[in-house]
Enzyme design. Structure first.
Site, PDB file in Angstrom:
ATOM      1  N   CYS A 178     -11.102 -16.767   2.492  1.00 38.09           N
ATOM      2  CA  CYS A 178     -12.004 -17.144   1.400  1.00 38.09           C
ATOM      3  C   CYS A 178     -13.448 -17.219   1.875  1.00 38.09           C
ATOM      4  CB  CYS A 178     -11.642 -18.528   0.847  1.00 38.09           C
ATOM      5  SG  CYS A 178      -9.897 -18.849   0.709  1.00 38.09           S
ATOM      6  N   ASP A 179     -13.679 -17.770   3.060  1.00 42.77           N
ATOM      7  CA  ASP A 179     -15.039 -18.153   3.454  1.00 42.77           C
ATOM      8  C   ASP A 179     -15.634 -17.350   4.615  1.00 42.77           C
ATOM      9  OD1 ASP A 179     -14.882 -20.133   1.517  1.00 42.77           O
ATOM     10  OD2 ASP A 179     -14.036 -21.596   2.914  1.00 42.77           O
ATOM     11  N   CYS A 213      -9.916 -21.888   5.104  1.00 45.74           N
ATOM     12  CA  CYS A 213      -9.495 -20.570   4.631  1.00 45.74           C
ATOM     13  C   CYS A 213     -10.451 -19.476   5.088  1.00 45.74           C
ATOM     14  CB  CYS A 213      -9.392 -20.592   3.108  1.00 45.74           C
ATOM     15  SG  CYS A 213      -8.916 -19.005   2.424  1.00 45.74           S
TER      16      CYS A 213
END
Ligand code: NAP
Length: 307
Positions: free
Chosen positions: A136-137, A133
């Site tokens: 997200c990261d 992701c």
């Protein structure tokens, strides 16, 4: 007793909720405790959802879907379905928090889950340099060197997005041409921070506590070489989430839930399926939403006929 329970909270599930709620069926939508909102929660700008000419962020689009479903009286439960019993008459749905529901119809909108490469230690290194992701990261990889593996739209999108943070993004693909749409390919190929490594697979992940690099294998001549990396983003597609129902419903050879023609009717009456869990081909937010509408109308007709 519920008339309709919807399992899943991506575009298909929420659209089914909007339609069944407006039809007065008071749907219960079980949204998942951790993945509510589905795949679009992990994406960045959505530029191709009609009605939003300037585009919008995936999570904002899903917040709109949810608000619209709630506006018409959808009950939303942030819980995971752990078991279903899909009898032709009354269906039973059980959740991780220990609740059991009875319902006359079920709409399955469980989507698809990220595919893994299948390499040793892939799971262990997840969250330690290996990610599925970018949204997200990505932030953790400022001024780092990272790679994205895959050749589809997701890989292009992630690679482009990650150039906001990383200094260098390798895009590793197993063939000599991408599967992605032309516009997404062109954007990735024009990005000066992205370097494509063609005809290459990842054969090994290096690093103990965290990822330090990968071993690459050329798919044409089988030569190998090491590449140092701070992060690896895996974007090699996804598989339909059917484990809840695979022993009860008919599936296609590729393990998608089988539906009758253009309808959402599955092999058990009163059970309908929509979105990515039935779609090996298109898998877009808009096609999933359309498919959720079909499931809602099918469920509505089924309940009318059953009464
Ligand atoms: P996808 O289209 O199925 O592409 C998967 C890619 O990963 C392919 O290039 C495939 O290689 C490669 N691959 C598969 N297994 C692999 C493995 N074990 N090792 C190395 N490479 C592997 O999946 P996706 O990119 O996630 O897209 C899924 C759907 O969502 C598509 O319909 C796509 O159009 C849609 N989507 C749309 C957008 C957008 O429009 N903005 C953004 C993201 C996704 P091969 O090419 O050799 O098969």
């Amino acid at each position: 007793m519920h008339d309709v329970i919807i399992i899943g909270s991506g575009p298909a599930g929420y659209t089914a909720a909007i339609y069944t709620a407006r039809a007065g069926l008071k749907p219960l939508l079980i949204a998942s405790s951790v993945e509510a909102g589905g795949e679009l929660m992990k994406t960045t700008e959505v530029e191709n959802y009609p009605g939003f000419p300037e585009g919008l962020m995936g999570p904002d689009l899903m917040a709109n879907f949810q608000a619209q479903a709630e506006r018409f009286g959808t009950e939303i439960l942030m819980d995971d379905v752990v078991e279903v019993d899909l009898k032709p008459t009354i269906k039973i749905v059980k959740t991780g928090n220990g609740k059991t529901f009875e319902t006359r119809s079920v709409i399955l909108a469980t989507g698809a889950a990220y595919r893994e490469l299948g390499l040793p230690r892939e799971k262990e290194l997840s969250g330690h340099g290996v990610s599925w992701c970018a949204t997200c990261d990505g932030f953790f990889f400022r001024q780092k060197t990272i790679a994205v593996v895959g050749g589809g739209d997701s890989a292009m999108e992630e690679a482009n997005f990650l150039t906001r943070f990383a200094d260098k993004v390798y895009l590793i693909h197993r063939r000599d041409s991408f599967k992605a749409s032309k516009i997404m390919q062109e954007r990735a190929l024009a990005n000066p921070k992205i370097e494509v490594i063609w005809n290459t697979e990842i054969s090994q992940l290096h690093g103990e506590a965290k990822l330090t690099g990968v071993k690459l294998r050329n798919t044409v001549d089988s030569t190998t070489k090491d590449l140092e990396l701070d992060g690896l983003f895996i974007a090699v597609g996804n598989d339909p989430r059917v484990w809840l129902v695979e022993n009860q419903l008919e599936l296609s050879p590729e393990k998608f839930i089988k539906v009758d023609g253009r309808s959402s009717r599955t092999s058990i009456s009163g059970v309908f399926a929509c979105g990515d869990v039935i779609d090996p081909t298109y898998r877009q937010a808009i096609t999933a939403a359309g498919s959720g509408c079909v499931a809602a109308l099918d469920a509505e007709h089924y309940l009318q006929d059953a009464h």
